[in-house]
Design a protein around this motif. Sequence first.
Motif, mmCIF file in Angstrom:
data_model
loop_
_atom_site.group_PDB
_atom_site.id
_atom_site.type_symbol
_atom_site.label_atom_id
_atom_site.label_comp_id
_atom_site.label_asym_id
_atom_site.label_seq_id
_atom_site.Cartn_x
_atom_site.Cartn_y
_atom_site.Cartn_z
ATOM 1 N N TYR A 74 -1.053 4.085 2.840
ATOM 2 C CA TYR A 74 -1.034 3.111 1.779
ATOM 3 C C TYR A 74 -2.369 2.384 1.840
ATOM 4 O O TYR A 74 -2.744 1.867 2.894
ATOM 5 C CB TYR A 74 0.120 2.144 2.049
ATOM 6 N N LYS A 92 -10.065 2.708 -10.169
ATOM 7 C CA LYS A 92 -10.804 1.549 -10.637
ATOM 8 C C LYS A 92 -12.289 1.874 -10.542
ATOM 9 O O LYS A 92 -12.725 2.549 -9.623
ATOM 10 C CB LYS A 92 -10.480 0.380 -9.701
ATOM 11 N N GLU A 131 -6.550 1.644 -0.107
ATOM 12 C CA GLU A 131 -7.537 1.767 -1.174
ATOM 13 C C GLU A 131 -8.770 2.440 -0.593
ATOM 14 O O GLU A 131 -9.284 2.011 0.443
ATOM 15 C CB GLU A 131 -7.878 0.386 -1.737
ATOM 16 N N SER A 166 -6.339 3.379 -5.439
ATOM 17 C CA SER A 166 -5.247 2.814 -4.646
ATOM 18 C C SER A 166 -4.111 3.825 -4.645
ATOM 19 O O SER A 166 -3.797 4.401 -5.672
ATOM 20 C CB SER A 166 -4.698 1.518 -5.232
ATOM 21 N N GLN A 223 -3.651 3.797 -8.903
ATOM 22 C CA GLN A 223 -4.673 3.174 -9.721
ATOM 23 C C GLN A 223 -6.036 3.782 -9.418
ATOM 24 O O GLN A 223 -6.339 4.063 -8.256
ATOM 25 C CB GLN A 223 -4.712 1.691 -9.340
ATOM 26 N N ARG A 255 4.144 -4.241 2.439
ATOM 27 C CA ARG A 255 3.150 -3.254 2.857
ATOM 28 C C ARG A 255 1.754 -3.856 2.954
ATOM 29 O O ARG A 255 0.915 -3.375 3.691
ATOM 30 C CB ARG A 255 3.117 -2.099 1.850
ATOM 31 N N SER A 256 1.511 -4.880 2.145
ATOM 32 C CA SER A 256 0.123 -5.355 2.063
ATOM 33 C C SER A 256 -0.091 -6.729 2.662
ATOM 34 O O SER A 256 -0.773 -6.885 3.663
ATOM 35 C CB SER A 256 -0.334 -5.398 0.608
ATOM 36 N N TYR A 292 4.860 5.424 -12.709
ATOM 37 C CA TYR A 292 5.588 5.708 -11.476
ATOM 38 C C TYR A 292 6.241 7.069 -11.575
ATOM 39 O O TYR A 292 6.842 7.410 -12.595
ATOM 40 C CB TYR A 292 6.657 4.649 -11.239
ATOM 41 N N ARG A 331 -6.780 -4.380 -3.194
ATOM 42 C CA ARG A 331 -5.871 -3.664 -4.088
ATOM 43 C C ARG A 331 -4.646 -4.511 -4.413
ATOM 44 O O ARG A 331 -4.178 -5.310 -3.609
ATOM 45 C CB ARG A 331 -5.450 -2.315 -3.509
ATOM 46 N N ASP A 332 -4.127 -4.326 -5.650
ATOM 47 C CA ASP A 332 -2.904 -5.015 -6.050
ATOM 48 C C ASP A 332 -1.728 -4.388 -5.304
ATOM 49 O O ASP A 332 -1.751 -3.209 -4.957
ATOM 50 C CB ASP A 332 -2.666 -4.844 -7.558
ATOM 51 N N ALA A 333 -0.690 -5.191 -5.078
ATOM 52 C CA ALA A 333 0.494 -4.660 -4.416
ATOM 53 C C ALA A 333 1.727 -4.991 -5.258
ATOM 54 O O ALA A 333 2.456 -5.937 -4.958
ATOM 55 C CB ALA A 333 0.610 -5.240 -3.012
ATOM 56 N N PRO A 334 1.965 -4.216 -6.332
ATOM 57 C CA PRO A 334 3.157 -4.468 -7.133
ATOM 58 C C PRO A 334 4.417 -4.076 -6.352
ATOM 59 O O PRO A 334 4.384 -3.112 -5.595
ATOM 60 C CB PRO A 334 2.954 -3.579 -8.364
#
Lengths: 754, 154
Positions: free
Chosen positions: A83, A66, A85, A76, A64, B144-145, A238, B122-125
């Motif tokens: 992992y 932003k 941001e 992100s 992402q 993970r988040s 993805y 941050r979003d974590a899908p």
Amino acid sequence: MSRLIHTWLALPSAIFIILIAVSGLVLSFDPIKDTVTAPVLNTGQSSVAILADKVQQNYQGVEQIKRTQNGLYLVSYANDQGYGEDQIDPVTGMKIQAYEKTALYNWMKSFHRSFMLGDTGRLLVAGVALILLALSVSGLCLMIRRLGGMKHIFKWAKGTPSQKIHTELSRLTLIVILTSSITALYLSATTFSLMPESSAPELDYPVRMQMLTAEPVISLSALQSVDATQLVVLEFPYAGELESVYSLETQSGLGYIDPTSGLWLDCQNHSNFYQISQFISALHTGEGMGLWTVFLALTSLTLPIISISGVVIWFRKKVNAAAFGKADTRSMQNFVSSQEASIVILAGSEGLSTWRFAQEFAQALIAAGNQVHLNNMNQVEATYANATHVFLMTSTYGEGQAPSSASLFLEKAKALSLPKECLVNVLGFGDSQFTHYVGFAAQVEALVKNKGFKQMLPMTAIDRFCQESLASWIDKVSRCLNQSLCLKLDKKTISPFQMQLAEQTCYGEAVGAPVRILRFKAGNTHSALLNPALDTDLDLDALIVWPEFEVGDLVGIMPPGSDFARYYSLASCDQEGMLEICVRKQVEGECSGFLHGLKEGDAIQAFIQKKASFRPAQDANAVIMIGAGTGMAPLQGFIKQNKKQVPYYLYWGGRLQNSDFIYEDKLSEALATSRLKQLRLAFSRSAKPQYVQNLLTDDAKDLSERILGGAQIMVCGSQVMAEGVRVSLDKILKQDDISVSDLEQAGRYVQDVY
Amino acid sequence: MKTIQGILIILAAIGLSNAAFARTVGMQMSMKGYNGDGAYVAIYLTDAQGRLVQTLSVDGRKKKYQKHLRDWKRASRSVRFDGKTGASIHRNRSKNMLVTIDDKYIDANYFIHIDTSVEDRRDAPSEVVVALTSQGANRAVSGRSYIKSFSYRL
């Protein structure tokens, strides 16, 4: 009403307002910091496609990109290395730093929204916002009243330091406070679903028709067409999942983009409602609002000061009221009921000074053996069966409005009936710096006339509790009642001293208006005094040998056989070693007669009353002095001190040049040494009779030029002359669209009138 | 008397038949001590292709923030979630849930996904993806988040 609302809403909520303001201040630092430190991307410099491409060069597994409202670009990502941001530089796509809001920010945000109390807290905060809104509105009403109407809304506030701080800061921040509280209420309303939620449109995830491999992001035309500054969020498909596509939200809408063709699969614009509600919340948070954020921060900073000064104002009033309440119960037992009383005093007071005076006056009447009833003007009754005298004393609030304890008087008094022989007297207190300074008292007098009540004396106006006018009013009342009233006029102590007449010069015998210039020196303490010692009805400090005084101050002298001091303007200062006054002998004047009868060497007792308002302004580039008769004395004193040779213009009116032209020699000397620039004289009994007002009209053009150029005007003389001068000057200044009251408010018109 | 017996028999039969097709699954989730406000969480069941089979639980009441549960939203497509939502789950908190899942999804290559989202973070899908199998039951996995541990009980 406004005042009640303002006080009783503010007191319980002050602490909450302070807490919310402080947390809001901390929160406002964030957008300010972001806006200042974030690398700037100009419109047209880059497209979303280029930005995404740069980011992909630096990051594996981008999920992402932003852009925050403050202009920060955030990426992100999730890959083998990590992992998280990061904040990036939008020009290079390189990492600046890992992005995370500080714990302090998160805590403050939660506190600001709900005091960390969940939904209860949210309700509480919404309540505080509502109260703040009500305070702003009621405060605005109070301020308009206090400053004397809408047209004076930009005037400087008057009053104690806390009142000034409170009014000035509130006025400066009013718009921001209103905006903040209204937007807060809007945000609360959406939180509690009282307003419809304004979400971005929801688009179903599209189904791809042809599952082709993705092309490089930079080649996608839909992303190329969107400017990078318009970005809100770009989500990447993805890797290895052929069904997934780009989703892009911009400032204006959102949609999905095919990773192969680069075309929009579906898109929709944001509704106006969504954009408006985004703007409203930005107004509140200051995010992306540039300078507005700084105003928000400054307002958050001033709100605690406003709250505290407000509480201080209230507390002061409370303390005063408490002190007065005690005095009240002690003295109340001497009062009689409204129907028994022969003398009724009704007082209208905003603060307490008028009420205090009314109390003292009532005590003096009781001491003289009267049946007295004292009450607020709002408590006026339909009738006073035994009243022989009714005193109505009131201050004025703002532009001729009633003070709070008289707000109902005009309405209630319509039903008032008084015994036939009852006499009424209206006393108006005020501050002549204001245009309508006894405006309400005048309305009361109009009502008295309207009802056909007999007036004992015409309405008397008292400027800033001026001792002389109070004394003379009490003198008149004493005479009317045929009683000797004894009042402590002022709690300030005075320091009496003795002085001996050293020289005197006589004028005006020929025109039947003898004037004497009397010069006193420090008295010998052993000599016998010719006037009563000042020890009975005034608070005395120790006796002193020679007091400090300036030209323009007043000297108080009490003639034998009287209880009240008369005041004379001083024409000299203490350093000259002489106290000089100029006294015209009044017909049957107790004090002037006494002074005219003094011989060299005679000793009297006197005291100094400061009058600092009557001085030439230090910054005035010219001074126009207008006087008549003995009013010359202090003016001449100022001219004598004009060593800087500021242009002074003197207009003076007397009776006959050969007889009562006082200070003739001094004035010609001043003209010669440039301490006086111009002298204009009018004599009412000369061959060509003239008054000082005529001189003003003759010089109208010069005068208005000088006044517009910043000259100060000083007037000294009788009430009648001062009124005439005021009328003439108003006429002269009319074409320039200013009035004497304007000048007065600016401190450029000062007077010493008797 | 007979009617009551009849009703009881029928009810028992329904109960048994129900038990034959679906079972109650217990889930336990606990959050990390992350720096931020309450998390929005969606727990849902998909097939191997990522197609939504069943939404098991959604926490976080404001619809406008639910779009940040991106994979769930995407898998839902046009299916609007109309079940009950719990309050958002704060850091260091745990939550236990009971859901009913059809027997046919167990040990049949179906997956439990968890999406999470926290304000200003941050979003974590698909923060957690675990297969729904008898073997995987009672085994804690972490995200993970924001999710410290997640496990289910069959």
